[in-house]
Design an enzyme around this catalytic site. Structure first.
Site, short mmCIF file in Angstrom:
data_model
loop_
_atom_site.label_atom_id
_atom_site.label_comp_id
_atom_site.label_asym_id
_atom_site.label_seq_id
_atom_site.Cartn_x
_atom_site.Cartn_y
_atom_site.Cartn_z
N PHE A 11 1.77 -3.52 4.09
CA PHE A 11 1.97 -4.83 4.22
C PHE A 11 3.56 -5.30 4.10
O PHE A 11 3.89 -4.92 3.07
CB PHE A 11 1.04 -5.92 3.76
CG PHE A 11 -0.41 -5.86 4.35
CD1 PHE A 11 -0.67 -5.25 5.08
CD2 PHE A 11 -1.06 -6.64 3.45
CE1 PHE A 11 -2.24 -5.55 5.80
CE2 PHE A 11 -2.70 -6.97 3.93
CZ PHE A 11 -3.05 -6.00 4.91
N LYS A 44 -9.34 7.92 3.43
CA LYS A 44 -9.94 6.62 3.27
C LYS A 44 -11.44 6.46 3.80
O LYS A 44 -11.86 5.31 3.45
CB LYS A 44 -8.98 5.79 3.68
CG LYS A 44 -7.43 5.52 3.05
CD LYS A 44 -6.89 4.49 3.57
CE LYS A 44 -5.43 4.06 2.97
NZ LYS A 44 -4.57 5.20 3.29
N CYS A 90 0.89 -1.30 -0.09
CA CYS A 90 0.10 0.02 0.25
C CYS A 90 0.81 1.43 -0.03
O CYS A 90 0.11 2.29 -0.19
CB CYS A 90 -0.94 -0.13 1.04
SG CYS A 90 -1.88 -1.56 1.41
N GLU A 120 -0.62 4.95 14.48
CA GLU A 120 -0.17 6.20 13.54
C GLU A 120 -0.39 7.59 14.44
O GLU A 120 0.79 8.65 14.38
CB GLU A 120 -1.01 6.25 12.24
CG GLU A 120 -0.55 7.49 11.57
CD GLU A 120 -1.31 7.27 10.13
OE1 GLU A 120 -0.72 8.28 9.18
OE2 GLU A 120 -2.02 6.55 9.77
N HIS A 159 -9.85 1.98 0.63
CA HIS A 159 -8.11 1.87 0.72
C HIS A 159 -7.93 1.53 -0.40
O HIS A 159 -8.15 0.26 -1.17
CB HIS A 159 -7.84 0.80 1.78
CG HIS A 159 -6.59 0.76 2.07
ND1 HIS A 159 -5.44 1.55 1.11
CD2 HIS A 159 -5.51 0.08 2.98
CE1 HIS A 159 -4.06 1.21 1.58
NE2 HIS A 159 -4.27 0.28 2.62
N HIS A 190 -2.35 7.56 6.84
CA HIS A 190 -2.70 6.33 6.34
C HIS A 190 -4.21 5.97 6.66
O HIS A 190 -4.71 5.57 5.80
CB HIS A 190 -1.65 5.22 6.57
CG HIS A 190 -1.66 4.02 6.01
ND1 HIS A 190 -1.59 3.83 4.56
CD2 HIS A 190 -1.93 2.68 6.56
CE1 HIS A 190 -1.83 2.64 4.08
NE2 HIS A 190 -1.68 1.73 5.36
#
Length: 416
Positions: A403, A337, A165, A316, A342, A305
Protein backbone atom coordinates in the site's frame (compact mmCIF):
# COMPACT_ATOMS: atom_id res chain seq x y z
CA UNK A 1 34.80 -0.38 -6.97
CA UNK A 2 34.13 -4.07 -7.42
CA UNK A 3 30.90 -5.08 -5.72
CA UNK A 4 31.12 -8.15 -3.52
CA UNK A 5 29.01 -11.23 -4.20
CA UNK A 6 26.29 -12.05 -1.68
CA UNK A 7 24.89 -15.50 -0.91
CA UNK A 8 22.18 -17.03 1.27
CA UNK A 9 23.61 -19.38 3.90
CA UNK A 10 20.74 -19.81 6.35
CA UNK A 11 16.94 -19.87 6.34
CA UNK A 12 14.22 -19.87 8.99
CA UNK A 13 10.44 -19.89 8.67
CA UNK A 14 7.42 -19.67 10.94
CA UNK A 15 4.32 -19.70 8.74
CA UNK A 16 0.63 -20.64 8.69
CA UNK A 17 1.53 -23.87 6.85
CA UNK A 18 4.58 -24.88 8.88
CA UNK A 19 6.41 -23.72 11.99
CA UNK A 20 9.91 -24.62 10.76
CA UNK A 21 11.71 -24.39 7.44
CA UNK A 22 11.17 -28.09 6.69
CA UNK A 23 7.49 -27.96 7.65
CA UNK A 24 7.03 -24.86 5.51
CA UNK A 25 8.51 -26.58 2.46
CA UNK A 26 6.33 -29.64 3.05
CA UNK A 27 3.26 -27.40 3.12
CA UNK A 28 4.33 -25.58 -0.03
CA UNK A 29 5.06 -28.61 -2.15
CA UNK A 30 1.84 -30.41 -1.12
CA UNK A 31 -0.37 -27.37 -1.64
CA UNK A 32 -1.64 -27.03 1.93
CA UNK A 33 -3.95 -24.15 2.82
CA UNK A 34 -3.23 -22.31 6.06
CA UNK A 35 -6.65 -20.64 6.26
CA UNK A 36 -9.11 -21.55 9.00
CA UNK A 37 -11.62 -19.90 11.35
CA UNK A 38 -10.02 -17.36 13.68
CA UNK A 39 -9.15 -18.70 17.14
CA UNK A 40 -7.45 -15.64 18.69
CA UNK A 41 -10.70 -13.80 19.38
CA UNK A 42 -14.44 -14.06 18.77
CA UNK A 43 -14.85 -13.03 15.12
CA UNK A 44 -18.59 -13.72 14.92
CA UNK A 45 -19.48 -10.08 14.21
CA UNK A 46 -16.71 -9.55 11.66
CA UNK A 47 -17.32 -9.66 7.91
CA UNK A 48 -14.36 -12.04 7.64
CA UNK A 49 -14.20 -14.73 10.28
CA UNK A 50 -11.06 -16.56 9.16
CA UNK A 51 -7.35 -15.98 8.63
CA UNK A 52 -4.05 -17.80 8.21
CA UNK A 53 -2.93 -18.02 11.83
CA UNK A 54 0.20 -19.72 13.15
CA UNK A 55 -0.84 -23.11 14.52
CA UNK A 56 0.35 -24.77 17.74
CA UNK A 57 2.70 -21.95 18.65
CA UNK A 58 3.45 -21.68 22.36
CA UNK A 59 5.88 -18.85 23.16
CA UNK A 60 6.85 -20.64 26.38
CA UNK A 61 8.57 -23.26 24.23
CA UNK A 62 11.02 -20.51 23.22
CA UNK A 63 10.98 -17.88 25.97
CA UNK A 64 10.55 -17.87 29.71
CA UNK A 65 7.29 -16.38 30.93
CA UNK A 66 8.82 -13.04 31.95
CA UNK A 67 10.56 -12.59 28.59
CA UNK A 68 7.47 -13.61 26.59
CA UNK A 69 5.38 -10.92 28.31
CA UNK A 70 7.82 -8.26 27.05
CA UNK A 71 7.45 -9.31 23.41
CA UNK A 72 4.60 -8.70 21.00
CA UNK A 73 3.85 -11.72 18.82
CA UNK A 74 5.53 -10.13 15.80
CA UNK A 75 8.78 -9.88 17.79
CA UNK A 76 8.43 -13.43 19.13
CA UNK A 77 8.06 -14.66 15.55
CA UNK A 78 11.13 -12.65 14.49
CA UNK A 79 13.30 -14.16 17.22
CA UNK A 80 12.14 -17.73 16.56
CA UNK A 81 12.67 -17.59 12.79
CA UNK A 82 16.01 -15.78 13.03
CA UNK A 83 17.28 -18.31 15.57
CA UNK A 84 16.44 -21.09 13.12
CA UNK A 85 18.23 -19.28 10.30
CA UNK A 86 21.34 -18.57 12.41
CA UNK A 87 21.50 -22.23 13.43
CA UNK A 88 20.92 -23.33 9.83
CA UNK A 89 23.79 -21.11 8.67
CA UNK A 90 26.19 -22.73 11.15
CA UNK A 91 27.52 -19.35 12.30
CA UNK A 92 30.08 -19.64 15.10
CA UNK A 93 28.95 -16.84 17.39
CA UNK A 94 32.12 -17.13 19.46
CA UNK A 95 34.53 -16.34 16.63
CA UNK A 96 32.60 -14.18 14.17
CA UNK A 97 33.33 -10.43 14.12
CA UNK A 98 30.04 -9.18 15.54
CA UNK A 99 30.78 -5.60 14.53
CA UNK A 100 30.42 -6.84 10.94
CA UNK A 101 27.12 -8.65 11.49
CA UNK A 102 23.94 -6.59 11.05
CA UNK A 103 20.20 -7.11 11.40
CA UNK A 104 17.92 -5.45 8.85
CA UNK A 105 14.31 -6.51 9.35
CA UNK A 106 10.97 -5.72 7.74
CA UNK A 107 7.60 -5.11 9.41
CA UNK A 108 4.67 -3.33 7.85
CA UNK A 109 2.82 -2.67 11.10
CA UNK A 110 4.76 -4.02 14.08
CA UNK A 111 3.14 -4.52 17.48
CA UNK A 112 -0.47 -3.96 16.51
CA UNK A 113 -1.89 -6.29 19.16
CA UNK A 114 0.07 -4.54 21.91
CA UNK A 115 -1.15 -1.12 20.74
CA UNK A 116 -4.73 -2.36 20.45
CA UNK A 117 -4.81 -3.93 23.91
CA UNK A 118 -3.21 -1.00 25.70
CA UNK A 119 -5.57 1.54 24.14
CA UNK A 120 -8.62 -0.65 24.78
CA UNK A 121 -7.59 -1.11 28.43
CA UNK A 122 -7.25 2.66 28.82
CA UNK A 123 -10.59 3.33 27.11
CA UNK A 124 -12.31 0.83 29.40
CA UNK A 125 -10.75 2.34 32.52
CA UNK A 126 -11.60 5.41 34.58
CA UNK A 127 -9.41 7.80 32.59
CA UNK A 128 -6.32 7.31 34.70
CA UNK A 129 -3.39 6.78 32.31
CA UNK A 130 -2.23 3.38 33.49
CA UNK A 131 -0.05 1.91 30.73
CA UNK A 132 2.32 -1.03 30.78
CA UNK A 133 5.93 0.22 30.91
CA UNK A 134 6.68 -2.18 28.06
CA UNK A 135 3.90 -0.71 25.89
CA UNK A 136 6.19 1.36 23.65
CA UNK A 137 9.17 -1.04 23.39
CA UNK A 138 6.78 -3.93 22.67
CA UNK A 139 4.96 -2.01 19.95
CA UNK A 140 7.59 -0.24 17.88
CA UNK A 141 8.48 -1.98 14.63
CA UNK A 142 12.25 -1.65 15.09
CA UNK A 143 12.20 -3.70 18.30
CA UNK A 144 12.33 -6.96 16.31
CA UNK A 145 15.85 -6.43 14.90
CA UNK A 146 16.80 -4.75 18.16
CA UNK A 147 15.94 -7.89 20.10
CA UNK A 148 17.73 -10.14 17.59
CA UNK A 149 20.92 -8.08 17.90
CA UNK A 150 20.70 -7.90 21.70
CA UNK A 151 20.27 -11.67 21.98
CA UNK A 152 23.30 -12.47 19.82
CA UNK A 153 25.47 -9.38 20.31
CA UNK A 154 25.40 -8.33 16.64
CA UNK A 155 26.72 -4.76 16.47
CA UNK A 156 26.53 -3.96 12.77
CA UNK A 157 23.71 -1.95 11.11
CA UNK A 158 20.41 -2.51 12.87
CA UNK A 159 17.04 -1.15 11.77
CA UNK A 160 13.60 -1.91 10.36
CA UNK A 161 12.34 -1.12 6.88
CA UNK A 162 8.67 -0.14 6.65
CA UNK A 163 7.03 -0.14 3.23
CA UNK A 164 3.77 -1.95 4.00
CA UNK A 165 3.72 -5.34 2.30
CA UNK A 166 7.05 -4.69 0.56
CA UNK A 167 8.85 -4.21 3.89
CA UNK A 168 10.86 -7.44 4.10
CA UNK A 169 11.78 -7.33 0.41
CA UNK A 170 13.17 -3.84 1.00
CA UNK A 171 15.02 -5.20 4.03
CA UNK A 172 16.66 -7.87 1.87
CA UNK A 173 17.68 -5.31 -0.75
CA UNK A 174 19.24 -3.07 1.90
CA UNK A 175 21.07 -6.08 3.37
CA UNK A 176 22.31 -7.07 -0.09
CA UNK A 177 23.72 -3.61 -0.71
CA UNK A 178 25.39 -3.24 2.69
CA UNK A 179 27.31 -6.46 2.07
CA UNK A 180 28.01 -5.66 -1.59
CA UNK A 181 29.62 -2.41 -0.56
CA UNK A 182 31.82 -4.07 2.04
CA UNK A 183 30.17 -2.66 5.17
CA UNK A 184 29.22 -6.08 6.59
CA UNK A 185 30.14 -9.74 6.27
CA UNK A 186 26.79 -11.12 7.42
CA UNK A 187 23.28 -9.70 7.81
CA UNK A 188 20.26 -11.34 9.37
CA UNK A 189 17.32 -10.15 7.31
CA UNK A 190 13.67 -10.99 6.70
CA UNK A 191 10.43 -9.87 8.26
CA UNK A 192 7.64 -10.65 10.68
CA UNK A 193 4.03 -9.64 11.22
CA UNK A 194 1.20 -10.47 13.62
CA UNK A 195 -1.84 -8.48 12.49
CA UNK A 196 -4.52 -11.14 13.02
CA UNK A 197 -6.12 -9.02 15.72
CA UNK A 198 -9.39 -7.19 16.32
CA UNK A 199 -7.91 -4.01 14.87
CA UNK A 200 -6.18 -5.74 11.97
CA UNK A 201 -9.17 -7.71 10.81
CA UNK A 202 -11.53 -4.80 11.40
CA UNK A 203 -9.35 -2.34 9.54
CA UNK A 204 -8.79 -4.50 6.47
CA UNK A 205 -12.49 -5.44 6.41
CA UNK A 206 -13.40 -1.74 6.44
CA UNK A 207 -11.25 -1.32 3.32
CA UNK A 208 -13.05 -4.23 1.62
CA UNK A 209 -9.61 -5.77 1.11
CA UNK A 210 -10.27 -9.21 2.60
CA UNK A 211 -12.07 -12.22 1.20
CA UNK A 212 -15.39 -12.87 2.93
CA UNK A 213 -15.65 -16.49 1.82
CA UNK A 214 -16.54 -17.64 5.35
CA UNK A 215 -18.21 -20.84 4.18
CA UNK A 216 -14.93 -22.13 2.74
CA UNK A 217 -11.88 -20.47 4.33
CA UNK A 218 -9.37 -22.99 2.99
CA UNK A 219 -10.26 -22.06 -0.61
CA UNK A 220 -10.66 -18.31 -0.06
CA UNK A 221 -7.17 -17.31 -1.21
CA UNK A 222 -7.44 -17.99 -4.93
CA UNK A 223 -5.02 -15.83 -6.93
CA UNK A 224 -5.75 -15.50 -10.67
CA UNK A 225 -9.14 -17.22 -10.30
CA UNK A 226 -12.10 -15.32 -11.78
CA UNK A 227 -14.02 -15.64 -8.50
CA UNK A 228 -11.32 -14.17 -6.23
CA UNK A 229 -12.73 -11.62 -3.81
CA UNK A 230 -9.81 -10.34 -1.74
CA UNK A 231 -6.80 -11.50 0.20
CA UNK A 232 -6.63 -13.68 3.32
CA UNK A 233 -4.73 -12.15 6.22
CA UNK A 234 -1.75 -14.21 7.38
CA UNK A 235 0.95 -13.93 10.03
CA UNK A 236 4.40 -15.26 10.80
CA UNK A 237 8.02 -14.64 9.91
CA UNK A 238 10.81 -15.53 7.52
CA UNK A 239 14.53 -15.07 8.11
CA UNK A 240 17.50 -15.24 5.75
CA UNK A 241 21.20 -15.08 6.49
CA UNK A 242 22.91 -13.08 3.75
CA UNK A 243 26.67 -13.41 3.67
CA UNK A 244 29.58 -12.15 1.61
CA UNK A 245 30.57 -14.99 -0.72
CA UNK A 246 34.26 -15.22 0.18
CA UNK A 247 33.41 -15.05 3.89
CA UNK A 248 30.95 -17.92 3.49
CA UNK A 249 33.38 -19.94 1.40
CA UNK A 250 36.21 -19.45 3.90
CA UNK A 251 34.20 -20.96 6.73
CA UNK A 252 32.86 -23.81 4.58
CA UNK A 253 29.25 -22.69 4.78
CA UNK A 254 26.54 -24.39 2.79
CA UNK A 255 25.14 -21.99 0.21
CA UNK A 256 21.50 -22.07 -0.87
CA UNK A 257 21.74 -19.48 -3.63
CA UNK A 258 23.29 -16.21 -4.66
CA UNK A 259 21.17 -13.07 -4.33
CA UNK A 260 22.20 -11.13 -7.39
CA UNK A 261 19.81 -8.22 -7.63
CA UNK A 262 17.08 -6.08 -6.19
CA UNK A 263 14.78 -3.54 -7.77
CA UNK A 264 12.51 -0.83 -6.38
CA UNK A 265 9.93 1.53 -7.83
CA UNK A 266 6.77 3.42 -6.96
CA UNK A 267 3.39 3.34 -8.63
CA UNK A 268 2.76 7.00 -7.67
CA UNK A 269 -0.89 6.26 -8.36
CA UNK A 270 -3.17 5.48 -5.40
CA UNK A 271 -3.06 4.85 -1.64
CA UNK A 272 -4.07 1.19 -1.94
CA UNK A 273 -4.88 0.25 -5.55
CA UNK A 274 -2.20 -0.79 -8.06
CA UNK A 275 -1.89 1.02 -11.37
CA UNK A 276 -4.23 -0.97 -13.66
CA UNK A 277 -1.55 -1.26 -16.35
CA UNK A 278 1.14 -2.26 -13.86
CA UNK A 279 3.49 0.57 -14.87
CA UNK A 280 5.39 0.57 -11.57
CA UNK A 281 5.54 -3.23 -11.57
CA UNK A 282 7.08 -3.22 -15.05
CA UNK A 283 9.74 -0.82 -13.86
CA UNK A 284 10.55 -2.70 -10.65
CA UNK A 285 11.18 -5.96 -12.53
CA UNK A 286 13.25 -4.17 -15.17
CA UNK A 287 15.28 -2.52 -12.40
CA UNK A 288 15.82 -5.87 -10.71
CA UNK A 289 16.96 -7.56 -13.91
CA UNK A 290 19.34 -4.69 -14.65
CA UNK A 291 20.76 -4.77 -11.13
CA UNK A 292 21.36 -8.52 -11.41
CA UNK A 293 22.92 -8.28 -14.87
CA UNK A 294 20.20 -10.54 -16.28
CA UNK A 295 18.25 -10.73 -19.50
CA UNK A 296 14.51 -11.51 -19.31
CA UNK A 297 15.09 -14.95 -20.86
CA UNK A 298 17.34 -15.90 -17.93
CA UNK A 299 14.41 -16.09 -15.49
CA UNK A 300 12.85 -19.51 -14.86
CA UNK A 301 10.34 -18.79 -12.08
CA UNK A 302 8.50 -15.82 -10.58
CA UNK A 303 6.81 -15.91 -7.20
CA UNK A 304 4.27 -13.15 -7.76
CA UNK A 305 2.81 -10.75 -5.25
CA UNK A 306 -0.46 -12.45 -6.28
CA UNK A 307 -2.69 -11.50 -3.37
CA UNK A 308 -6.00 -12.76 -4.81
CA UNK A 309 -7.45 -9.29 -5.36
CA UNK A 310 -9.42 -8.53 -8.54
CA UNK A 311 -7.23 -5.60 -9.66
CA UNK A 312 -3.78 -6.58 -8.42
CA UNK A 313 -3.48 -10.02 -9.97
CA UNK A 314 -4.36 -8.82 -13.48
CA UNK A 315 -2.07 -5.78 -13.30
CA UNK A 316 0.90 -7.89 -12.20
CA UNK A 317 0.44 -10.47 -14.94
CA UNK A 318 0.11 -7.72 -17.55
CA UNK A 319 3.41 -6.33 -16.31
CA UNK A 320 5.10 -9.74 -16.49
CA UNK A 321 3.92 -10.16 -20.07
CA UNK A 322 5.28 -6.74 -20.97
CA UNK A 323 8.69 -7.27 -19.36
CA UNK A 324 9.28 -10.85 -20.51
CA UNK A 325 7.47 -10.92 -23.85
CA UNK A 326 7.28 -14.38 -25.41
CA UNK A 327 9.55 -15.76 -22.70
CA UNK A 328 6.75 -15.14 -20.17
CA UNK A 329 5.09 -18.30 -21.48
CA UNK A 330 8.17 -20.34 -20.52
CA UNK A 331 8.29 -19.08 -16.91
CA UNK A 332 6.69 -20.90 -13.99
CA UNK A 333 4.57 -18.20 -12.36
CA UNK A 334 3.00 -18.89 -8.99
CA UNK A 335 1.50 -17.31 -5.88
CA UNK A 336 2.30 -19.01 -2.60
CA UNK A 337 -0.15 -16.62 -0.91
CA UNK A 338 -2.79 -19.07 -2.09
CA UNK A 339 -1.48 -21.27 0.76
CA UNK A 340 -0.01 -18.91 3.36
CA UNK A 341 -2.35 -15.97 2.97
CA UNK A 342 -0.83 -12.50 2.95
CA UNK A 343 1.78 -11.96 5.67
CA UNK A 344 1.98 -8.22 4.98
CA UNK A 345 5.46 -7.06 6.04
CA UNK A 346 6.71 -10.65 6.24
CA UNK A 347 5.43 -11.65 2.79
CA UNK A 348 8.61 -10.80 0.89
CA UNK A 349 10.73 -12.88 3.25
CA UNK A 350 8.71 -16.09 3.20
CA UNK A 351 8.19 -15.82 -0.55
CA UNK A 352 11.90 -15.31 -1.18
CA UNK A 353 12.46 -18.45 0.89
CA UNK A 354 9.88 -20.28 -1.24
CA UNK A 355 11.75 -19.19 -4.37
CA UNK A 356 15.09 -20.38 -2.96
CA UNK A 357 13.62 -23.75 -1.96
CA UNK A 358 12.07 -24.15 -5.41
CA UNK A 359 15.56 -23.69 -6.82
CA UNK A 360 17.08 -26.15 -4.34
CA UNK A 361 14.50 -28.89 -4.90
CA UNK A 362 13.78 -28.26 -8.62
CA UNK A 363 10.08 -28.02 -7.77
CA UNK A 364 7.85 -24.97 -8.13
CA UNK A 365 5.08 -24.84 -5.50
CA UNK A 366 1.54 -24.51 -6.81
CA UNK A 367 -1.00 -21.74 -6.94
CA UNK A 368 -3.86 -23.60 -5.24
CA UNK A 369 -7.63 -23.02 -5.26
CA UNK A 370 -7.90 -22.21 -8.96
CA UNK A 371 -11.03 -23.44 -10.73
CA UNK A 372 -12.50 -20.63 -12.86
CA UNK A 373 -10.49 -19.07 -15.69
CA UNK A 374 -10.34 -15.27 -15.69
CA UNK A 375 -10.86 -13.98 -19.23
CA UNK A 376 -8.65 -10.98 -18.40
CA UNK A 377 -5.63 -13.26 -17.88
CA UNK A 378 -3.66 -14.71 -20.80
CA UNK A 379 -4.36 -18.47 -20.75
CA UNK A 380 -0.90 -19.20 -22.20
CA UNK A 381 0.81 -18.13 -18.97
CA UNK A 382 1.88 -21.06 -16.80
CA UNK A 383 0.44 -20.13 -13.39
CA UNK A 384 1.46 -23.48 -11.83
CA UNK A 385 -2.15 -24.20 -11.02
CA UNK A 386 -3.19 -26.54 -8.20
CA UNK A 387 -0.19 -28.85 -8.33
CA UNK A 388 3.57 -28.38 -7.88
CA UNK A 389 5.60 -28.69 -11.07
CA UNK A 390 9.04 -30.26 -11.42
CA UNK A 391 11.45 -27.93 -13.10
CA UNK A 392 15.10 -26.97 -13.06
CA UNK A 393 15.16 -23.46 -11.62
CA UNK A 394 18.43 -21.59 -12.08
CA UNK A 395 17.07 -18.06 -11.65
CA UNK A 396 14.06 -17.17 -9.48
CA UNK A 397 12.44 -13.80 -8.97
CA UNK A 398 10.11 -12.70 -6.17
CA UNK A 399 7.75 -9.71 -6.38
CA UNK A 400 6.36 -7.82 -3.38
CA UNK A 401 4.19 -4.69 -3.45
CA UNK A 402 2.76 -2.51 -0.68
CA UNK A 403 0.00 0.00 0.00
CA UNK A 404 1.31 3.42 -0.94
CA UNK A 405 2.58 2.13 -4.28
CA UNK A 406 5.81 0.58 -2.94
CA UNK A 407 7.25 -2.07 -5.27
CA UNK A 408 10.22 -4.30 -4.50
CA UNK A 409 11.68 -7.25 -6.38
CA UNK A 410 14.55 -9.60 -5.58
CA UNK A 411 16.24 -12.20 -7.75
CA UNK A 412 18.23 -15.30 -6.81
CA UNK A 413 20.54 -17.50 -8.85
CA UNK A 414 22.02 -20.94 -8.36
CA UNK A 415 25.57 -20.55 -7.17
CA UNK A 416 28.30 -21.09 -9.76
Amino acid sequence: MQLKRVVVTGLGALTPIGNTLDEYWEGLKTGRSGAAPITYFDAEKFKTKFACEIKNFDPLNFFDRKEARKLDRFAQYALVSSDEAILDAGLDLNTIDKFRVGVIWGAGIGGLETFQNEVMDFANGDGTPRFNPFFIPKMIADIAPGNISIKHGFMGPNYTTVSACASSANAMIDALNYIRLGHCDVIVTGGSEAAVTLAGMGGFNAMHALSTRNESPETASRPFDATRDGFVLGEGAGALILEEYEHAKARGAKIYAEIIGGGMSSDAYHMTAPHPEGIGVVRVMENCLRDGGLKPEDVDAINTHGTSTPLGDVAELKAISQVFGEHAFKININSTKSMTGHLLGAAGAIEAIASILAMKHSLVPPTINHSVVDENINPSLNLTLNKAQKREVNVAMSNTFGFGGHNACVVFKKIS
